[in-house]
Scaffold this motif. Structure first.
Motif, PDB file in Angstrom:
ATOM      1  N   MET A 111     -11.351   3.817   9.014  1.00 41.18           N
ATOM      2  CA  MET A 111     -10.848   3.902   7.638  1.00 41.18           C
ATOM      3  C   MET A 111      -9.647   2.988   7.455  1.00 41.18           C
ATOM      4  O   MET A 111      -8.705   3.054   8.242  1.00 41.18           O
ATOM      5  N   LYS A 112      -9.711   2.104   6.472  1.00 41.77           N
ATOM      6  CA  LYS A 112      -8.602   1.165   6.272  1.00 41.77           C
ATOM      7  C   LYS A 112      -8.289   1.036   4.782  1.00 41.77           C
ATOM      8  O   LYS A 112      -9.188   0.931   3.956  1.00 41.77           O
ATOM      9  N   TYR A 113      -7.003   1.072   4.479  1.00 43.67           N
ATOM     10  CA  TYR A 113      -6.575   0.930   3.095  1.00 43.67           C
ATOM     11  C   TYR A 113      -5.458  -0.095   2.966  1.00 43.67           C
ATOM     12  O   TYR A 113      -4.699  -0.312   3.915  1.00 43.67           O
ATOM     13  N   ALA A 114      -5.351  -0.687   1.779  1.00 43.27           N
ATOM     14  CA  ALA A 114      -4.148  -1.449   1.434  1.00 43.27           C
ATOM     15  C   ALA A 114      -3.093  -0.416   1.076  1.00 43.27           C
ATOM     16  O   ALA A 114      -3.368   0.521   0.330  1.00 43.27           O
ATOM     17  N   TYR A 115      -1.905  -0.588   1.603  1.00 40.00           N
ATOM     18  CA  TYR A 115      -0.876   0.437   1.453  1.00 40.00           C
ATOM     19  C   TYR A 115       0.195  -0.043   0.478  1.00 40.00           C
ATOM     20  O   TYR A 115       0.753  -1.126   0.632  1.00 40.00           O
ATOM     21  N   MET A 143      -6.172   6.002  11.046  1.00 49.86           N
ATOM     22  CA  MET A 143      -6.379   5.329   9.770  1.00 49.86           C
ATOM     23  C   MET A 143      -5.466   4.107   9.716  1.00 49.86           C
ATOM     24  O   MET A 143      -4.294   4.188  10.052  1.00 49.86           O
ATOM     25  N   GLU A 144      -6.029   2.981   9.291  1.00 49.58           N
ATOM     26  CA  GLU A 144      -5.221   1.773   9.237  1.00 49.58           C
ATOM     27  C   GLU A 144      -4.649   1.576   7.838  1.00 49.58           C
ATOM     28  O   GLU A 144      -5.371   1.667   6.839  1.00 49.58           O
ATOM     29  N   LEU A 145      -3.358   1.307   7.758  1.00 47.86           N
ATOM     30  CA  LEU A 145      -2.717   1.051   6.467  1.00 47.86           C
ATOM     31  C   LEU A 145      -2.090  -0.343   6.496  1.00 47.86           C
ATOM     32  O   LEU A 145      -1.173  -0.600   7.263  1.00 47.86           O
ATOM     33  N   GLN A 146      -2.615  -1.216   5.673  1.00 43.22           N
ATOM     34  CA  GLN A 146      -2.055  -2.570   5.635  1.00 43.22           C
ATOM     35  C   GLN A 146      -1.208  -2.741   4.381  1.00 43.22           C
ATOM     36  O   GLN A 146      -1.720  -2.672   3.253  1.00 43.22           O
ATOM     37  N   GLU A 147       0.085  -2.951   4.572  1.00 42.69           N
ATOM     38  CA  GLU A 147       0.983  -3.021   3.414  1.00 42.69           C
ATOM     39  C   GLU A 147       0.627  -4.220   2.533  1.00 42.69           C
ATOM     40  O   GLU A 147       0.367  -5.317   3.015  1.00 42.69           O
ATOM     41  N   LEU A 153      -6.886  -8.640  -0.395  1.00 45.35           N
ATOM     42  CA  LEU A 153      -7.119  -8.139   0.969  1.00 45.35           C
ATOM     43  C   LEU A 153      -8.510  -7.533   1.096  1.00 45.35           C
ATOM     44  O   LEU A 153      -8.955  -7.181   2.182  1.00 45.35           O
ATOM     45  N   GLY A 154      -9.164  -7.342  -0.042  1.00 47.47           N
ATOM     46  CA  GLY A 154     -10.506  -6.754  -0.039  1.00 47.47           C
ATOM     47  C   GLY A 154     -10.507  -5.273   0.297  1.00 47.47           C
ATOM     48  O   GLY A 154     -11.456  -4.758   0.869  1.00 47.47           O
ATOM     49  N   LEU A 155      -9.416  -4.588  -0.072  1.00 50.66           N
ATOM     50  CA  LEU A 155      -9.309  -3.178   0.302  1.00 50.66           C
ATOM     51  C   LEU A 155      -9.025  -2.289  -0.903  1.00 50.66           C
ATOM     52  O   LEU A 155      -8.438  -2.732  -1.887  1.00 50.66           O
ATOM     53  N   ASP A 156      -9.445  -1.015  -0.807  1.00 46.65           N
ATOM     54  CA  ASP A 156      -8.981  -0.021  -1.758  1.00 46.65           C
ATOM     55  C   ASP A 156      -7.530   0.296  -1.408  1.00 46.65           C
ATOM     56  O   ASP A 156      -7.075   0.040  -0.302  1.00 46.65           O
ATOM     57  N   ILE A 157      -6.847   0.926  -2.381  1.00 50.08           N
ATOM     58  CA  ILE A 157      -5.411   1.106  -2.202  1.00 50.08           C
ATOM     59  C   ILE A 157      -5.055   2.567  -1.977  1.00 50.08           C
ATOM     60  O   ILE A 157      -5.564   3.450  -2.669  1.00 50.08           O
ATOM     61  N   ALA A 158      -4.162   2.791  -1.021  1.00 49.60           N
ATOM     62  CA  ALA A 158      -3.621   4.128  -0.783  1.00 49.60           C
ATOM     63  C   ALA A 158      -2.184   4.157  -1.277  1.00 49.60           C
ATOM     64  O   ALA A 158      -1.373   3.330  -0.873  1.00 49.60           O
ATOM     65  N   VAL A 159      -1.881   5.107  -2.166  1.00 54.00           N
ATOM     66  CA  VAL A 159      -0.541   5.194  -2.737  1.00 54.00           C
ATOM     67  C   VAL A 159       0.045   6.585  -2.504  1.00 54.00           C
ATOM     68  O   VAL A 159      -0.464   7.567  -3.027  1.00 54.00           O
ATOM     69  N   PRO A 160       1.108   6.696  -1.744  1.00 48.30           N
ATOM     70  CA  PRO A 160       1.731   8.015  -1.572  1.00 48.30           C
ATOM     71  C   PRO A 160       2.467   8.501  -2.821  1.00 48.30           C
ATOM     72  O   PRO A 160       2.340   9.657  -3.197  1.00 48.30           O
ATOM     73  N   CYS A 161       3.229   7.634  -3.483  1.00 48.42           N
ATOM     74  CA  CYS A 161       4.075   8.087  -4.605  1.00 48.42           C
ATOM     75  C   CYS A 161       3.232   8.435  -5.825  1.00 48.42           C
ATOM     76  O   CYS A 161       2.416   7.636  -6.290  1.00 48.42           O
TER      77      CYS A 161
END
Ligand code: SF4
Ligand code: SF4
Lengths: 298, 187
Positions: free
Chosen positions: A1-5, A31-35, A69-77
């Motif tokens: 699992m990888k997301y743009a962070y 899980m990989e998070l790429q900023e 980056l070709g990724l979906d985004i993961a947003v904590p805030c």
């Protein structure tokens, strides 16, 4: 699992523990998070109250960078999440808006990638077994009030996440740690973060009502998924106690901190000593309770 | 009993038209059930409850609405919109009223306005929001010199607020973005 962070401004500053704990938990479950490279502020509520174009353009720049980056985004805030989702919806609903936004940001954005908040990812994308498999220090019986605030769940057509009146995702995730989420009525009430600085007396009353309801329903801790809610609920308990002659001393956690603790990440590693109302003693108390109960069982 | 004149012409009608267009709200959709006011977490501090504000607009009492603190206090929490049986976008309406009032230099909540302006200046400058500057400038410009100062040492000590701001590398890109939206706004 990888997301743009997308950490957002708060997670670089007052919400540091949210950033650290999110990364620690991600690491545990592989899980990989790429900023997102060179991201900018999402504009928060100030932008959309002032200039609607700006409110779309600021998140769009980040969305476009992530698309690269070709990724979906993961947003904590929760606040950043809400601005991003609003932008995605606006440009998907109307091609003309997309064209206008692209012209403003001077980039090619196609709105092809999706945006998820961290809670959604942990509750609905990561299989429950993957989390329970990592739980080594369960938070058995921790009576926690899961606080969502307004922006994660409202309006549902924009956020596309959980139920706007009685969401359950955080309860679902935290149950995996052995905690016992309580039922309460203020889980989606607004904490007044947008004017906690400029209109403090109003914000204090809003926060007081939330704390009071958590107390009435027997909570011993509060969990949140938003750095702005955190700042309000944690830092302002003291001011509220002084103003209303109350006695609130809730430890307030990011839900990721609780996950991390249960997975054996040390509280220090997640920056948990940085909270205003101390949060580490409660963790130790819970672990102690579990041990005592365990001994009694034998 | 208060007397009001209905069916005004001219300026009031135009403002109402603008508000409806900007917000996408059709004022006649509201049947005054009051659900919005009942759930609004800020209602206790408002001079007009959300339902009342809409009623006044239905009756074309624009002046009272433009002077009201209510749109400035609205936290855009979306509670009213989610609960309204007619799906009236009340937060958008609040936003439109606020912009309309500001265009006429009516700013009943000066501190809130200042805070928002400073926040955006911050982002325009650095590409990111910088909490130290924001709080500092806010306290200076509003005269609330010591607000939250008690919390500052702990925030600073914990490296939560910094003296040097985080800056986006592509500063000119973000500035350009601001410039563009301002141009668009002027059109
Ligand atoms: S909830 Fe909707 S219909 Fe009811 S008073 Fe408010 S705006 Fe009008
Ligand atoms: S969006 Fe504004 S008016 Fe509506 S419930 Fe929230 S604070 Fe009240």
């Amino acid at each position: 699992m990888k997301y743009a962070y997308y950490p957002g401004c708060s997670l670089n500053a007052t919400g540091k523990e949210y950033d650290l704990s999110t990364k620690a938990v991600a690491k545990k479950i592989g899980m990989e998070l790429q900023e997102i490279p060179d991201w900018n502020c999402c504009g928060a509520s100030a932008a959309h109250l002032t200039n609607p174009d700006l409110a779309l353009a600021l998140p769009a720049r980040n969305l476009s960078l992530a698309e690269g980056l070709g990724l979906d985004i993961a947003v904590p805030c929760a606040a950043c999440f809400s601005r991003m989702k609003a932008t995605v919806k606006a440009v998907r609903d109307d091609k003309k808006v997309l064209e206008k936004v692209n012209e403003i940001i001077g980039m090619e954005y196609h709105a092809e990638n999706d945006v998820y908040n961290m809670l959604d990812i942990m509750a609905n994308k990561v299989p429950a077994e993957e989390i329970t498999a990592k739980v080594v220090k369960p938070l058995t019986g921790l009576k926690v009030a899961c606080y969502y605030g307004c922006l994660l769940v409202r309006p549902p057509k924009t956020t596309q996440f959980d139920n706007p009146e009685n969401p359950q995702s955080m309860e679902k995730v935290l149950r995996l740690t052995g905690a016992t989420p309580i039922d309460w009525s203020f889980k989606t009430e607004c904490c007044g973060a947008s004017f906690a600085v400029a209109k403090q007396d109003v914000a204090l009353e809003m926060i007081r009502r939330i704390l009071e309801n958590a107390k009435l329903n027997g909570a011993e801790a509060i969990a949140t998924a938003c750095p702005l809610c955190m700042l309000n609920l944690d830092m302002r308990q003291k001011a509220i106690n002084a103003k209303y002659k109350t006695d609130y001393h809730f430890p307030v956690y990011y839900f990721t901190e609780l996950l991390g603790c249960a997975m054996g990440v040390s509280p220090k590693e997640m920056g948990m000593e940085k909270h205003f109302a101390p949060v580490i003693p409660k963790m130790e108390e819970v672990w102690q309770r579990t041990q005592v109960a365990g001994r009694e069982d034998q | 009993m208060r007397q009001i004149t209905l069916g005004k012409e001219g300026v009031e009608k135009n403002i109402i038209q603008t508000l409806q267009e900007k917000s996408g709200v059709r004022l006649s959709d509201c049947y005054q059930c009051g659900k919005c006011s009942a759930g609004c977490p800020v209602a206790f501090a408002m001079d007009l409850k959300p339902r009342q504000l809409i009623r006044l607009l239905q009756l074309e009492q624009v002046d009272e609405v433009l002077k009201s603190k209510t749109p400035w206090l609205c936290a855009t929490c979306q509670c009213c919109f989610v609960r309204c049986p007619n799906e009236i976008k009340i937060p958008n309406l609040m936003e439109a009223v606020r912009q309309e009032a500001k265009a006429r230099h009516i700013i009943p909540e000066k501190d809130i306005d200042k805070f928002n302006n400073l926040f955006l200046k911050n982002v325009e400058q650095f590409g990111r929001s910088h909490e130290t500057f924001l709080m500092g400038f806010y306290n200076l410009t509003t005269g609330h010199l010591f607000q939250d100062v008690g919390c500052a040492p702990k925030l600073y000590f914990n490296k939560k607020i910094r003296i040097r701001p985080h800056v986006v590398k592509n500063k000119s890109g973000v500035k350009r973005l601001f410039q563009k939206t301002i141009e668009k706004g002027a059109k």
